[in-house]
Motif scaffolding. Structure first.
Motif, PDB file in Angstrom:
ATOM      1  N   LEU A  61       3.862 -10.033 -24.761  1.00 19.51           N
ATOM      2  CA  LEU A  61       3.106  -8.623 -24.557  1.00 19.51           C
ATOM      3  C   LEU A  61       3.759  -8.561 -22.041  1.00 19.51           C
ATOM      4  CD1 LEU A  61       1.067  -7.311 -24.645  1.00 19.51           C
ATOM      5  CD2 LEU A  61      -0.421  -9.307 -24.143  1.00 19.51           C
TER       6      LEU A  61
ATOM      7  N   LEU B 146      -0.437  -5.443 -19.453  1.00 20.18           N
ATOM      8  CA  LEU B 146      -1.539  -4.747 -20.870  1.00 20.18           C
ATOM      9  C   LEU B 146      -1.908  -6.005 -21.016  1.00 20.18           C
ATOM     10  CD1 LEU B 146       1.398  -3.305 -22.724  1.00 20.18           C
ATOM     11  CD2 LEU B 146      -0.483  -1.978 -21.530  1.00 20.18           C
ATOM     12  N   ARG B 147      -2.264  -7.407 -20.857  1.00 19.90           N
ATOM     13  CA  ARG B 147      -2.792  -7.847 -21.175  1.00 19.90           C
ATOM     14  C   ARG B 147      -4.392  -8.259 -20.681  1.00 19.90           C
ATOM     15  NH1 ARG B 147      -4.363 -11.781 -24.751  1.00 19.90           N
ATOM     16  NH2 ARG B 147      -1.891 -12.155 -24.933  1.00 19.90           N
TER      17      ARG B 147
ATOM     18  N   LEU C 163      -5.616  -5.575 -23.358  1.00 26.52           N
ATOM     19  CA  LEU C 163      -6.274  -6.224 -25.000  1.00 26.52           C
ATOM     20  C   LEU C 163      -7.046  -6.524 -24.498  1.00 26.52           C
ATOM     21  CD1 LEU C 163      -5.067  -6.822 -27.270  1.00 26.52           C
ATOM     22  CD2 LEU C 163      -3.545  -8.868 -27.047  1.00 26.52           C
TER      23      LEU C 163
ATOM     24  N   ARG D  96      -2.364   3.105 -20.821  1.00 24.57           N
ATOM     25  CA  ARG D  96      -2.374   1.324 -20.367  1.00 24.57           C
ATOM     26  C   ARG D  96      -2.405   1.046 -21.872  1.00 24.57           C
ATOM     27  NH1 ARG D  96      -1.888  -1.770 -15.178  1.00 24.57           N
ATOM     28  NH2 ARG D  96      -0.552  -0.377 -14.528  1.00 24.57           N
TER      29      ARG D  96
ATOM     30  N   GLU E 262       0.557   2.225 -24.224  1.00 25.11           N
ATOM     31  CA  GLU E 262       1.576   1.846 -24.362  1.00 25.11           C
ATOM     32  C   GLU E 262       1.040   0.688 -24.741  1.00 25.11           C
ATOM     33  OE1 GLU E 262       1.909   0.227 -19.658  1.00 25.11           O
ATOM     34  OE2 GLU E 262       1.847   2.535 -19.164  1.00 25.11           O
ATOM     35  N   LEU E 263       0.061  -0.093 -24.906  1.00 29.66           N
ATOM     36  CA  LEU E 263       0.243  -1.267 -25.268  1.00 29.66           C
ATOM     37  C   LEU E 263       0.116  -0.992 -27.460  1.00 29.66           C
ATOM     38  CD1 LEU E 263      -1.388  -4.344 -25.820  1.00 29.66           C
ATOM     39  CD2 LEU E 263      -3.171  -3.008 -26.016  1.00 29.66           C
TER      40      LEU E 263
ATOM     41  N   ARG F  74      -7.218   1.643 -32.255  1.00 33.72           N
ATOM     42  CA  ARG F  74      -6.824   0.472 -31.629  1.00 33.72           C
ATOM     43  C   ARG F  74      -7.312  -0.414 -32.851  1.00 33.72           C
ATOM     44  NH1 ARG F  74     -10.719   2.565 -26.356  1.00 33.72           N
ATOM     45  NH2 ARG F  74      -8.875   4.561 -25.829  1.00 33.72           N
TER      46      ARG F  74
ATOM     47  N   ALA G 136      -4.260  -2.527 -33.801  1.00 30.32           N
ATOM     48  CA  ALA G 136      -3.142  -2.637 -32.512  1.00 30.32           C
ATOM     49  C   ALA G 136      -4.433  -3.999 -32.930  1.00 30.32           C
ATOM     50  CB  ALA G 136      -3.580  -2.339 -31.379  1.00 30.32           C
TER      51      ALA G 136
ATOM     52  N   ALA H  72      -1.690  -7.912 -32.519  1.00 29.37           N
ATOM     53  CA  ALA H  72      -1.510  -8.518 -31.745  1.00 29.37           C
ATOM     54  C   ALA H  72      -1.636  -9.857 -32.573  1.00 29.37           C
ATOM     55  CB  ALA H  72      -2.404  -8.203 -30.952  1.00 29.37           C
TER      56      ALA H  72
ATOM     57  N   TRP I 237      -0.904 -13.045 -30.387  1.00 29.58           N
ATOM     58  CA  TRP I 237      -1.359 -12.766 -28.954  1.00 29.58           C
ATOM     59  C   TRP I 237      -2.808 -12.926 -28.202  1.00 29.58           C
ATOM     60  CZ3 TRP I 237       1.331  -6.862 -27.859  1.00 29.58           C
ATOM     61  CH2 TRP I 237       2.352  -7.273 -27.899  1.00 29.58           C
TER      62      TRP I 237
END
Length: 165
Positions: free
Chosen positions: A105, A109-110, A113, A139, A142-143, A152, A155, A159, A164
């Motif tokens: 990751l 971007l952490r 998230l 962002r 991008e994530l 989302r 995502a 993750a 993650w």
């Protein structure tokens, strides 16, 4: 069809062997699948009470015959059970894919998230992270691109799958 399958308690699909690539590629229906060389005819069984059979056994879009007669439906259930018993598990043919490393990751971007996981609105998350709403939105994009998703929710699921979270 897809919506009905997602609500069902149990979904079992018998698919021809040439469709193995589609199953491995992410045919995202719940349930189990088994492989056979060829399928004699397509059908849908619902709660062992209703069967749907295409009027044209090659083309599904030419109409369906709904069968509600319990004797006929029970016979079709038995046909399915016999085919299921003779079919093979696709896992025997699957090549395990290596899971991505947990540390891939990008560091910028952490926080994005974490904000998504907290359920913050875009405006609130952007303010807490000290960036404009437009930058935050970029962002998030991008994530989702890094995760290979377009929503989302997906995502978050991806993750979690990648470790993650």
């Amino acid at each position: 069809m897809r919506a009905a399958a997602e609500r069902a308690d149990e979904v079992r699909r018998i698919v021809p062997r040439h469709a193995l690539a589609r199953i491995e590629g992410g045919l995202r229906l719940p349930g189990q699948a088994r492989l056979v060389e060829a399928i004699p005819f397509k059908m849908i069984l619902v709660d062992r009470a209703v069967a749907a059979i295409p009027l044209d056994l090659e083309l599904l879009y030419n109409g369906m015959l709904l069968v509600r007669d319990p004797v006929v439906v029970q016979a079709l259930v038995r046909v399915h059970q016999v085919c299921w018993a003779m079919a093979e598990d696709p896992a025997a043919y699957a090549v395990p894919s290596p899971s991505p490393p947990a540390d891939d990751l990008p560091p910028q971007l952490r926080p994005v998230l974490d904000a998504l996981l907290a359920g913050l609105t875009d405006e609130t998350a952007a303010a807490r992270l000290g960036m404009s709403a437009r930058t935050y939105s970029r962002r998030v994009g991008e994530l989702m691109a890094a995760l290979g998703t377009t929503s989302r929710f997906r995502a978050g699921a991806e993750a979690a799958r990648r470790g993650w979270l």
